[in-house]
Design an enzyme around this catalytic site. Structure first.
Site, PDB file in Angstrom:
ATOM      1  CG  HIS A   1      -8.720  -0.153  -2.913  1.00 35.81           C
ATOM      2  ND1 HIS A   1      -7.547  -1.240  -2.304  1.00 35.81           N
ATOM      3  CD2 HIS A   1      -9.026   0.301  -1.889  1.00 35.81           C
ATOM      4  CE1 HIS A   1      -7.409  -1.178  -0.922  1.00 35.81           C
ATOM      5  NE2 HIS A   1      -8.850  -0.521  -0.784  1.00 35.81           N
TER       6      HIS A   1
ATOM      7  NE  ARG B   1      -3.866   0.404   1.955  1.00 31.42           N
ATOM      8  CZ  ARG B   1      -4.778   0.409   2.333  1.00 31.42           C
ATOM      9  NH1 ARG B   1      -5.260   1.776   3.483  1.00 31.42           N
ATOM     10  NH2 ARG B   1      -5.678  -0.227   1.976  1.00 31.42           N
TER      11      ARG B   1
ATOM     12  CD  GLN C   1     -12.845  -2.322  -0.899  1.00 39.86           C
ATOM     13  OE1 GLN C   1     -12.264  -1.890   0.226  1.00 39.86           O
ATOM     14  NE2 GLN C   1     -13.924  -3.197  -0.965  1.00 39.86           N
TER      15      GLN C   1
ATOM     16  NE  ARG D   1     -10.552  -5.013   0.996  1.00 42.05           N
ATOM     17  CZ  ARG D   1      -9.578  -4.563   0.618  1.00 42.05           C
ATOM     18  NH1 ARG D   1      -9.916  -3.191   1.037  1.00 42.05           N
ATOM     19  NH2 ARG D   1      -8.468  -4.662   0.724  1.00 42.05           N
TER      20      ARG D   1
ATOM     21  CG  ASP E   1     -13.733   6.077  -0.566  1.00 45.41           C
ATOM     22  OD1 ASP E   1     -13.670   5.878   0.148  1.00 45.41           O
ATOM     23  OD2 ASP E   1     -12.564   6.358  -1.646  1.00 45.41           O
TER      24      ASP E   1
ATOM     25  CB  CYS F   1     -14.013   0.610   0.149  1.00 41.04           C
ATOM     26  SG  CYS F   1     -13.603   2.468   0.345  1.00 41.04           S
TER      27      CYS F   1
END
Ligand code: CP
Ligand code: NVA
Length: 305
Positions: free
Chosen positions: A128, A101, A131, A287, A219, A259
């Site tokens: 991402h 990340r 996700q 996830r 988001d 998310c």
């Protein structure tokens, strides 16, 4: 072959379908989870905070019989203590997968250019993908199918939106995106997703965008690394909150998706995210299931040489 996953278009539609199938199968029947990472380490590099991605990745690796190594933001000093390339060469000499990340997507590109093990994006400023996989699995569980379902994304055209666009294109999900002026999804992402056969419609008005859809997604207005812009974004995004009015424009059985982490009272009201049509906890749980299937895929491809 080293299969790097920096964005979902690094995978074919067949590979995405196989990740979703394996994720669902192993979720139903944990006794069938393969020991795909037995005796292997996975480097989990984080330059930013995380709850879901760190925990789901660690548990995904552990349940594949591998050894997850969490590396804190201050530990490696990518680009300061040593280059991204040297970090990748080092980690790849101990670990079967590097998952990272990062603030700057270019770091992932630099790592994957020299890495002899797969590099997986655990979120960058641009995308991402992990996700996006969990999101399409969640939609498949909620509706039984993904193809032809319609999802409205309302808010910042950010990293999560980009991966949703590719996830949608690769699974036949129709995506409608509504963002304030200046915060739209990158036109190159829209074009690439359309070139993959994706149906992406851009509609600025959020109520119009949500009309009759099967699910509404949002988001945060300011992503990690954009904290200094939070105030200016609060003003720009004020008309793009997902509230009961937006949800009632959607189909009567529509689900709400996010998310996480969420900011109640900003991008979504508490009544929506905590309501009985909220799928956010199913997304969060998925996830782990999709991360496990993705790690198993890349390590199997690497072993096929
Ligand atoms: N959705 C998500 O990636 O959450 P974290 O930032 O907590 O990992
Ligand atoms: N867009 C958000 C997603 C967090 C999971 C961010 O980048 O901070």
């Amino acid at each position: 072959m080293t299969l790097n996953v920096l964005e979902l278009d690094d995978l074919t539609a067949i590979q995405v379908a196989s990740v979703l199938d394996n994720a669902a199968q192993w979720k139903r029947d944990p006794a069938g989870i393969p020991q795909a990472l037995k005796g292997k380490g996975v480097a989990l590099v984080f330059e930013k905070p995380s709850a879901r991605t760190r925990l789901s990745s660690e548990m995904a690796v552990a349940t594949l019989s591998g050894h997850p190594i969490y590396i804190r933001p201050e530990e490696l000093g990518i680009g300061t203590r040593e280059t991204a390339e040297d970090v990748a060469r080092t980690l790849g000499s101990y670990c079967a997968i590097i998952a990272a990340r990062v603030f700057d997507h270019a770091v992932l590109e630099q790592m994957s250019a020299v890495s002899n093990v797969p590099v997986i994006n655990l979120l960058s400023d641009r995308s991402h993908p992990c996700q996006g996989l969990a999101d399409v699995l969640t939609i498949r569980e909620l509706f039984g199918t993904v193809e032809g379902r319609r999802l409205a994304y309302i808010g910042d055209g950010n990293n999560v939106t980009a991966s949703l666009a590719f996830a949608a294109a690769l699974t036949g999900l129709e995506l409608i995106v509504s963002s304030p002026p200046g915060y739209e999804l990158d036109p190159e992402v829209v074009e690439s997703a359309r070139n993959l056969g994706g149906s992406i419609t851009l509609i600025q008005d959020p109520i119009e965008a949500a009309q009759g859809v099967d699910a509404v997604y949002t988001d945060v207005w300011a992503s990690m690394g954009e904290e200094a812009e939070a105030e200016e974004r609060r003003v720009a995004f004020a008309g793009w909150q997902v509230d009961d009015r937006v949800m009632s424009a959607a189909s009567k059985d529509a689900w709400f998706m996010h998310c996480l982490p969420a900011h109640r009272g900003e991008e979504v009201t508490a009544s929506v995210i905590d309501g009985d049509r909220s799928a956010v906890w199913a997304q969060a749980a998925n996830r782990m299931h999709t991360a496990r299937a993705l790690f198993a895929l890349v390590v199997t491809e690497a072993g096929a040489d």
